[in-house]
Motif scaffolding. Structure first.
Motif, short mmCIF file in Angstrom:
data_model
loop_
_atom_site.label_atom_id
_atom_site.label_comp_id
_atom_site.label_asym_id
_atom_site.label_seq_id
_atom_site.Cartn_x
_atom_site.Cartn_y
_atom_site.Cartn_z
N GLY A 123 0.81 -1.21 0.00
CA GLY A 123 0.00 0.00 0.00
C GLY A 123 0.85 1.26 0.00
N GLU A 124 1.95 1.25 0.75
CA GLU A 124 2.82 2.42 0.80
C GLU A 124 3.54 2.66 -0.52
N VAL A 125 3.98 1.60 -1.18
CA VAL A 125 4.64 1.76 -2.48
C VAL A 125 3.65 2.28 -3.51
N LEU A 126 2.42 1.77 -3.47
CA LEU A 126 1.39 2.27 -4.38
C LEU A 126 1.09 3.74 -4.12
N THR A 127 1.13 4.14 -2.85
CA THR A 127 0.92 5.55 -2.51
C THR A 127 2.06 6.40 -3.06
N ASP A 128 3.28 5.88 -3.00
CA ASP A 128 4.42 6.58 -3.61
C ASP A 128 4.19 6.77 -5.10
N VAL A 129 3.74 5.73 -5.77
CA VAL A 129 3.44 5.82 -7.20
C VAL A 129 2.39 6.89 -7.45
N ALA A 130 1.31 6.83 -6.68
CA ALA A 130 0.20 7.78 -6.86
C ALA A 130 0.67 9.22 -6.64
N GLU A 131 1.54 9.42 -5.65
CA GLU A 131 2.03 10.77 -5.38
C GLU A 131 2.84 11.31 -6.56
N LEU A 132 3.69 10.45 -7.14
CA LEU A 132 4.50 10.89 -8.27
C LEU A 132 3.67 11.13 -9.52
N VAL A 133 2.59 10.36 -9.68
CA VAL A 133 1.67 10.61 -10.79
C VAL A 133 0.99 11.96 -10.59
N TRP A 134 0.58 12.25 -9.37
CA TRP A 134 -0.01 13.55 -9.06
C TRP A 134 0.97 14.68 -9.35
N ARG A 135 2.24 14.49 -8.97
CA ARG A 135 3.25 15.51 -9.23
C ARG A 135 3.47 15.70 -10.74
N TRP A 136 3.44 14.60 -11.49
CA TRP A 136 3.56 14.69 -12.95
C TRP A 136 2.45 15.58 -13.51
N ARG A 137 1.23 15.33 -13.10
CA ARG A 137 0.10 16.09 -13.61
C ARG A 137 0.21 17.57 -13.23
N ASN A 138 0.65 17.84 -12.02
CA ASN A 138 0.79 19.24 -11.59
C ASN A 138 1.94 19.93 -12.30
N ASP A 139 3.06 19.23 -12.51
CA ASP A 139 4.18 19.83 -13.24
C ASP A 139 3.77 20.12 -14.68
N LEU B 19 -6.22 20.23 -17.81
CA LEU B 19 -5.14 19.78 -16.94
C LEU B 19 -5.46 20.05 -15.47
N GLU B 20 -6.15 21.15 -15.18
CA GLU B 20 -6.55 21.45 -13.81
C GLU B 20 -7.48 20.38 -13.26
N LYS B 21 -8.40 19.91 -14.07
CA LYS B 21 -9.31 18.86 -13.64
C LYS B 21 -8.55 17.57 -13.36
N ARG B 22 -7.60 17.25 -14.23
CA ARG B 22 -6.80 16.03 -14.04
C ARG B 22 -5.97 16.11 -12.76
N ALA B 23 -5.47 17.29 -12.48
CA ALA B 23 -4.57 17.45 -11.33
C ALA B 23 -5.27 17.27 -9.99
N THR B 24 -6.59 17.37 -9.97
CA THR B 24 -7.32 17.21 -8.71
C THR B 24 -7.64 15.75 -8.40
N LYS B 25 -7.37 14.85 -9.33
CA LYS B 25 -7.75 13.45 -9.15
C LYS B 25 -6.57 12.62 -8.65
N ASN B 26 -6.84 11.77 -7.68
CA ASN B 26 -5.83 10.84 -7.18
C ASN B 26 -6.07 9.46 -7.73
N VAL B 27 -5.01 8.77 -8.12
CA VAL B 27 -5.15 7.37 -8.47
C VAL B 27 -5.05 6.54 -7.20
N PHE B 28 -5.58 5.31 -7.24
CA PHE B 28 -5.68 4.45 -6.06
C PHE B 28 -6.37 5.22 -4.92
#
Length: 281
Positions: A222-238, A262-271
């Motif tokens: 679960g923690e590794v998946l959260t790491d993945v999700a966080e980096l995906v979120w950062r990708w969208r925001n960058d 892009l703003e709409k995408r940036a508000t969504k979290n995966v997992f």
């Protein structure tokens, strides 16, 4: 690598420089192919940076898709260590992918406009490999296949990915096999549809995080998946920030809504339940 030998058979510090045909490095890496894929459409010197950076992003997409498909297969076979290794590698790859925005992040509107017309209707929105990444994250949509109808091989690969379990689907199936109460409606859902959050799945993650020692390997997953999700979120925001700096709120290339989309995408979290469960632990 083995050290080359001189005439006496002793080791030499001089590498072998004489090969028939191309070098073994070129045969393996295909560097000559890679470094001649840049076909500029304007005279602006900044276009080369934009084009090469975009091509590098495509290569990172390819590697990350490989890692997540490896992880999904391993999870389906209950090989959690193999999946964890692939997911951890993908974290470093996501960091490198996200760093690809840096050469583009300082573009002024004037600099971007100098070669923007060369893109025509081209847009990263049309990237097939990025779409496969999104599908693996559970962001499914059959309409995203439409731009690729003219490329049969690419379309077939995307259609296959649309119908297959996402990475998160395989995670939830694993949790179910381990005796955790994942609802049948979640396990048997239409895989071609976008994953929607489930209160029952949230409750499962809440219980796992409240008692990490009971299912230690699943907690770590679960923690590794959260790491993945966080980096995906950062990708969208960058992506959002780079686009906002370069073109403001103008319509994006390819007719997309640009910053608004892009703003709409940036508000969504995966997992998603991995994030919401934290409020209940």
């Amino acid at each position: 690598m083995s050290q080359p030998l001189d005439a006496s058979g002793a080791g030499s510090d001089t590498p072998n420089l004489d090969f028939d045909g191309t070098t073994p490095y070129e045969d393996y890496v295909q560097a000559d192919v890679l470094t001649h894929l840049q076909h500029l459409r304007s005279d602006d010197p900044g276009e080369m940076v934009f084009l090469v950076t975009t091509q590098v992003m495509e290569l990172w997409f390819t590697v990350i898709v490989h890692e997540w498909e490896t992880a999904a297969r391993a999870l389906g076979e209950d090989r959690i260590p193999v999946a964890m290794d692939a997911l951890k590698r993908s974290l470093r790859e996501l960091e490198a992918l996200n760093a690809s925005w840096r050469p583009l992040a300082q573009l002024t509107p004037g600099q971007f406009n100098a070669y923007r017309a060369a893109l025509g209707e081209g847009s990263g929105f049309q990237s097939a490999m990025y779409r496969r990444m999104e599908f693996l994250l559970g962001e499914k949509s059959s309409s995203m296949l439409v731009p690729h109808r003219g490329a049969p091989r690419v379309h077939a690969e995307l259609e296959k990915a649309l119908q297959e379990p996402s990475l998160y689907d395989e995670v939830l199936r694993l949790l179910s096999r381990r005796g955790l109460p994942i609802p049948a409606a979640v396990l048997n859902r239409d895989l071609s549809q976008r994953y929607e959050p489930s209160p029952e799945v949230e409750a499962v993650w809440t219980a796992l995080y409240a008692n990490p020692d009971e299912h230690h390997d699943l907690h770590r997953l679960g923690e590794v998946l959260t790491d993945v999700a966080e980096l995906v979120w950062r990708w969208r925001n960058d992506h959002l920030v780079a686009t906002r700096r370069a073109m403001g709120a103008k319509t994006g290339t390819g007719g997309s809504a640009g910053v608004t989309w892009l703003e709409k995408r940036a508000t969504k979290n995966v997992f998603p339940e991995l994030w919401t469960a934290r409020s209940h632990v």
